[in-house]
Scaffold this motif. Structure first.
Motif, PDB file in Angstrom:
ATOM      1  N   VAL A   1       0.858  -1.176   0.000  1.00 43.79           N
ATOM      2  CA  VAL A   1       0.000   0.000   0.000  1.00 43.79           C
ATOM      3  C   VAL A   1       0.895   1.228   0.000  1.00 43.79           C
ATOM      4  O   VAL A   1       1.850   1.308   0.769  1.00 43.79           O
TER       5      VAL A   1
ATOM      6  N   THR B   1      -6.754  -4.192   2.509  1.00 41.96           N
ATOM      7  CA  THR B   1      -7.493  -3.822   1.309  1.00 41.96           C
ATOM      8  C   THR B   1      -8.926  -4.312   1.457  1.00 41.96           C
ATOM      9  O   THR B   1      -9.184  -5.302   2.150  1.00 41.96           O
TER      10      THR B   1
ATOM     11  N   LEU C   1     -10.731  -3.074  -5.763  1.00 44.51           N
ATOM     12  CA  LEU C   1      -9.943  -3.316  -4.566  1.00 44.51           C
ATOM     13  C   LEU C   1      -9.327  -2.001  -4.107  1.00 44.51           C
ATOM     14  O   LEU C   1      -8.577  -1.369  -4.856  1.00 44.51           O
ATOM     15  N   ARG C   2      -9.664  -1.552  -2.900  1.00 46.37           N
ATOM     16  CA  ARG C   2      -9.178  -0.274  -2.372  1.00 46.37           C
ATOM     17  C   ARG C   2      -8.289  -0.511  -1.166  1.00 46.37           C
ATOM     18  O   ARG C   2      -8.600  -1.329  -0.302  1.00 46.37           O
ATOM     19  N   ALA C   3      -7.195   0.231  -1.100  1.00 40.75           N
ATOM     20  CA  ALA C   3      -6.316   0.173   0.067  1.00 40.75           C
ATOM     21  C   ALA C   3      -6.955   0.972   1.189  1.00 40.75           C
ATOM     22  O   ALA C   3      -7.387   2.099   0.993  1.00 40.75           O
TER      23      ALA C   3
END
Length: 93
Positions: A7, A43, A50-52
């Motif tokens: 990340v 995540t 897909l989001r950190a």
């Protein structure tokens, strides 16, 4: 086979647990800049992407003239976070 990534903040610096970061936080109808220590890096799947995500503990150092009501841990997206000081608490995980 997938490759495990890291990340990063918006400038490409890697973000780990224990790092000091700055992010924008809302207070009512205003936005302030807040410093916080990263507690957890993960995540999540949000709207098919897909989001950190980071769980951060605010330090109390922030812009604005109204004090924050509580210093509880918050989940924030890593897309608008900036690394200030790496490994403030020496907990590289």
């Amino acid at each position: 086979m997938g490759k495990r990534g890291v990340v990063t903040d918006y400038a490409g610096e890697e973000v780990y647990r224990g790092d000091l970061v700055a992010y924008a936080a809302r207070q009512g109808n205003r936005v302030r800049l807040t410093d916080a220590v990263v507690d957890k890096v993960t995540t999540r799947l949000v709207d098919g992407r897909l989001r950190a995500m980071l769980r951060v503990q605010p330090t109390g150092v922030e812009s604005g003239f109204t004090k924050r009501r509580s210093l509880r841990k918050e989940w924030i997206s890593a897309e608008h976070v900036r690394l200030i000081i790496p490994s403030v608490t020496d907990e590289r995980v």
